[in-house]
Enzyme design. Structure first.
Site, PDB file in Angstrom:
ATOM      1  N   HIS A 100      -1.378  -7.906   5.519  1.00  0.00           N
ATOM      2  CA  HIS A 100       0.074  -7.840   5.387  1.00  0.00           C
ATOM      3  C   HIS A 100       0.596  -9.123   4.748  1.00  0.00           C
ATOM      4  O   HIS A 100       0.051 -10.208   4.947  1.00  0.00           O
ATOM      5  CB  HIS A 100       0.723  -7.629   6.761  1.00  0.00           C
ATOM      6  CG  HIS A 100       2.174  -7.303   6.677  1.00  0.00           C
ATOM      7  ND1 HIS A 100       3.148  -8.277   6.542  1.00  0.00           N
ATOM      8  CD2 HIS A 100       2.830  -6.112   6.679  1.00  0.00           C
ATOM      9  CE1 HIS A 100       4.335  -7.694   6.476  1.00  0.00           C
ATOM     10  NE2 HIS A 100       4.167  -6.383   6.551  1.00  0.00           N
ATOM     11  N   GLU A 168       3.246  -2.209  -0.392  1.00  0.00           N
ATOM     12  CA  GLU A 168       4.419  -2.916   0.103  1.00  0.00           C
ATOM     13  C   GLU A 168       4.765  -4.049  -0.859  1.00  0.00           C
ATOM     14  O   GLU A 168       4.251  -5.168  -0.708  1.00  0.00           O
ATOM     15  CB  GLU A 168       4.164  -3.485   1.504  1.00  0.00           C
ATOM     16  CG  GLU A 168       3.953  -2.434   2.565  1.00  0.00           C
ATOM     17  CD  GLU A 168       4.028  -3.021   3.964  1.00  0.00           C
ATOM     18  OE1 GLU A 168       4.786  -2.503   4.787  1.00  0.00           O
ATOM     19  OE2 GLU A 168       3.322  -4.023   4.223  1.00  0.00           O
TER      20      GLU A 168
END
Length: 257
Positions: A100, A168
């Protein structure tokens, strides 16, 4: 589209009491949700490590699948504070979020570390939720090239197995709006094509995260396999609305265009 994947990462927003309340409400929703019960909608919940046992108990008997927000790059051994993929598999955890943007930025995770964690998860049958995306806003074609390079880097030499790729774009995380639909579609199509062309990645999926919310899944339709939700899903009713949207997309795909 045979199935829509809806993932939720709780990050570190909830304490255990708040998480238990959320788990109970979501468990009620998925037990009654026809799309989830039929297997048309895959639900992945990713709480904190301390919330895992509560989540396992609450979601027992439901179709919810659990993940964790990080995994060690190492095998079991003298690695203080690490949680290995072997232990995750033994504990019934089937997904591990890897790479992430916050882990990369705040904790200095390099491409080498993310690649090692991805491989470790796959070695033990844990599906990586591999987060990739361009740091700065680019045109869609350049963003596709950037993310394809990331995908190739993180999967080179990795064991066979399914991967959930979470696209993302870093500039869209926490923004008022998600990335434009046309931009997302160019990138996710490229990622899908790369995965479909790799025989050892059978069953892999591409989901979008980054200020994702209601209506986005319908607008993206078959350009994406699902969504990765953040704070929007802290309200269980809001999560239910996305599950409804996902089920409708499976039942009436032509109407999404």
């Amino acid at each position: 589209m045979a199935r829509v994947t809806v993932g939720v990462s709780l990050k570190a927003y909830f304490g255990r009491r708040a998480a238990r309340i959320w788990f109970c409400r979501v468990a009620e929703i998925v037990r009654e949700h026809p799309g989830v019960r039929a297997g048309d909608v895959e639900v992945i919940v990713i709480p904190s490590y301390l919330q895992i046992e509560d989540a396992l108990g609450t979601f027992s008997g439901t179709a919810v699948r659990l993940g964790v927000q990080d995994v060690s790059a190492h095998e079991p051994g003298a690695y203080t504070g690490e949680i290995t993929a072997a232990e995750l598999a033994e504990s019934g955890i089937r997904f591990a979020e890897v790479g992430h943007a916050e882990r990369r930025r705040q904790f200095g995770e390099t491409d080498e570390v993310v690649t090692a964690k991805t491989a470790a998860a796959l070695r033990h049958g844990v599906t990586p939720v591999l987060c990739i995306g361009e740091a700065e806003r680019q045109d869609a074609g350049a963003a596709a090239e950037t993310t394809l390079a990331q995908l190739r880097t993180h999967l080179v030499g990795a064991p066979a197995g399914r991967v959930v790729v979470a696209y993302e774009p870093v500039w869209a995380i926490g923004a008022p709006e998600p990335a434009p639909v046309a931009h997302i579609a160019v990138v996710t199509r490229a990622l899908r094509a790369a995965l479909e062309g790799d025989p050892v990645r059978s069953g892999s999926t591409v989901i979008y995260g980054g200020s994702a919310g209601p209506g986005l899944l319908t607008r993206l339709a078959d350009d994406v396999d699902g969504l990765f939700l953040g704070r929007f899903a802290h309200d269980p009713d809001a999560l239910a609305s996305v599950l409804d949207e996902a089920a409708a997309l499976i039942a009436h795909p032509a109407e999404a265009r």
